[in-house]
Design a protein around this motif. Structure first.
Motif, PDB file in Angstrom:
ATOM      1  N   TRP A  54       4.466  15.859   1.872  1.00 27.36           N
ATOM      2  CA  TRP A  54       4.702  14.473   1.575  1.00 27.36           C
ATOM      3  C   TRP A  54       5.744  13.796   3.365  1.00 27.36           C
ATOM      4  O   TRP A  54       5.666  13.420   3.982  1.00 27.36           O
ATOM      5  CB  TRP A  54       4.172  13.579   1.039  1.00 27.36           C
ATOM      6  N   GLY A  90       3.035   6.833   4.393  1.00 25.80           N
ATOM      7  CA  GLY A  90       2.001   6.127   4.588  1.00 25.80           C
ATOM      8  C   GLY A  90       0.890   7.039   5.455  1.00 25.80           C
ATOM      9  O   GLY A  90      -0.342   7.282   4.934  1.00 25.80           O
ATOM     10  N   LYS A  91       1.186   7.329   6.428  1.00 29.23           N
ATOM     11  CA  LYS A  91       0.426   8.096   7.702  1.00 29.23           C
ATOM     12  C   LYS A  91      -0.331   9.529   6.996  1.00 29.23           C
ATOM     13  O   LYS A  91      -1.001   9.653   7.248  1.00 29.23           O
ATOM     14  CB  LYS A  91       0.029   8.171   8.670  1.00 29.23           C
ATOM     15  N   THR A  94      -2.557   8.771   3.312  1.00 26.16           N
ATOM     16  CA  THR A  94      -3.779   8.867   4.203  1.00 26.16           C
ATOM     17  C   THR A  94      -4.308   9.651   4.398  1.00 26.16           C
ATOM     18  O   THR A  94      -5.541   9.811   3.924  1.00 26.16           O
ATOM     19  CB  THR A  94      -3.656   7.423   4.799  1.00 26.16           C
ATOM     20  N   ARG A  95      -3.787  10.081   5.354  1.00 24.88           N
ATOM     21  CA  ARG A  95      -4.488  11.943   5.663  1.00 24.88           C
ATOM     22  C   ARG A  95      -4.591  12.763   4.862  1.00 24.88           C
ATOM     23  O   ARG A  95      -5.652  13.703   4.571  1.00 24.88           O
ATOM     24  CB  ARG A  95      -3.593  12.290   6.752  1.00 24.88           C
ATOM     25  N   GLU A  99      -5.004   6.412  -1.109  1.00 23.28           N
ATOM     26  CA  GLU A  99      -5.356   4.957  -0.666  1.00 23.28           C
ATOM     27  C   GLU A  99      -4.220   4.176  -0.485  1.00 23.28           C
ATOM     28  O   GLU A  99      -3.871   4.328  -1.382  1.00 23.28           O
ATOM     29  CB  GLU A  99      -6.375   4.967  -1.679  1.00 23.28           C
ATOM     30  N   VAL A 100      -4.107   4.160   0.717  1.00 28.31           N
ATOM     31  CA  VAL A 100      -2.946   3.266   1.186  1.00 28.31           C
ATOM     32  C   VAL A 100      -3.222   2.042   1.575  1.00 28.31           C
ATOM     33  O   VAL A 100      -3.382   1.776   3.007  1.00 28.31           O
ATOM     34  CB  VAL A 100      -1.707   3.858   1.839  1.00 28.31           C
TER      35      VAL A 100
END
Length: 120
Positions: A54, A90-91, A94-95, A99-100
């Motif tokens: 990430w 965060g993006k 999320t992908r 859960e953000v």
């Protein structure tokens, strides 16, 4: 806390005298600080095996966003750079199904346009 750039134990830091290098070091420090707060808020361990992937993807997205902002003449301060990196992280998360909550991400209209271009 002692400044490593000023510490005699650190040896001679020729690069540390360059204002642009010092500015980038402050940007990376802001990114690390914001990332720590973000991960703590989500209740994730910094040692989670997924974090490395990430972080790598978020850094690539951040660099693309930073370059787009520079080309567009949009200046980002050190704090804004940290916040932009957290948005990218965060993006990515999320992908990946994490859960953000939107309310933990700093609000900025500047970021919205940049992120729409980097994350179509």
């Amino acid at each position: 806390m002692e400044d490593p750039e000023q510490s005699p134990a650190a040896g001679s830091d020729e690069w540390g005298r360059d204002p642009s290098v010092r500015a980038m070091r402050r940007v990376f420090a802001a990114m690390e600080k914001e990332q720590k707060k973000f991960i703590d808020t989500l209740g994730l361990s910094p040692f989670d095996p997924r974090m490395r992937r990430w972080r790598e993807r978020a850094l690539a997205a951040f660099e693309a966003s930073w370059a787009r902002s520079a080309r567009a003449g949009v200046e980002l301060g050190e704090g804004e750079a940290g916040a932009l990196y957290v948005h990218c992280l965060g993006k990515i998360m999320t992908r990946e199904g994490i859960e953000v909550p939107a309310e933990i991400l700093p609000l900025s209209e500047k970021f919205a346009k940049l992120l729409r271009e980097v994350f179509p």
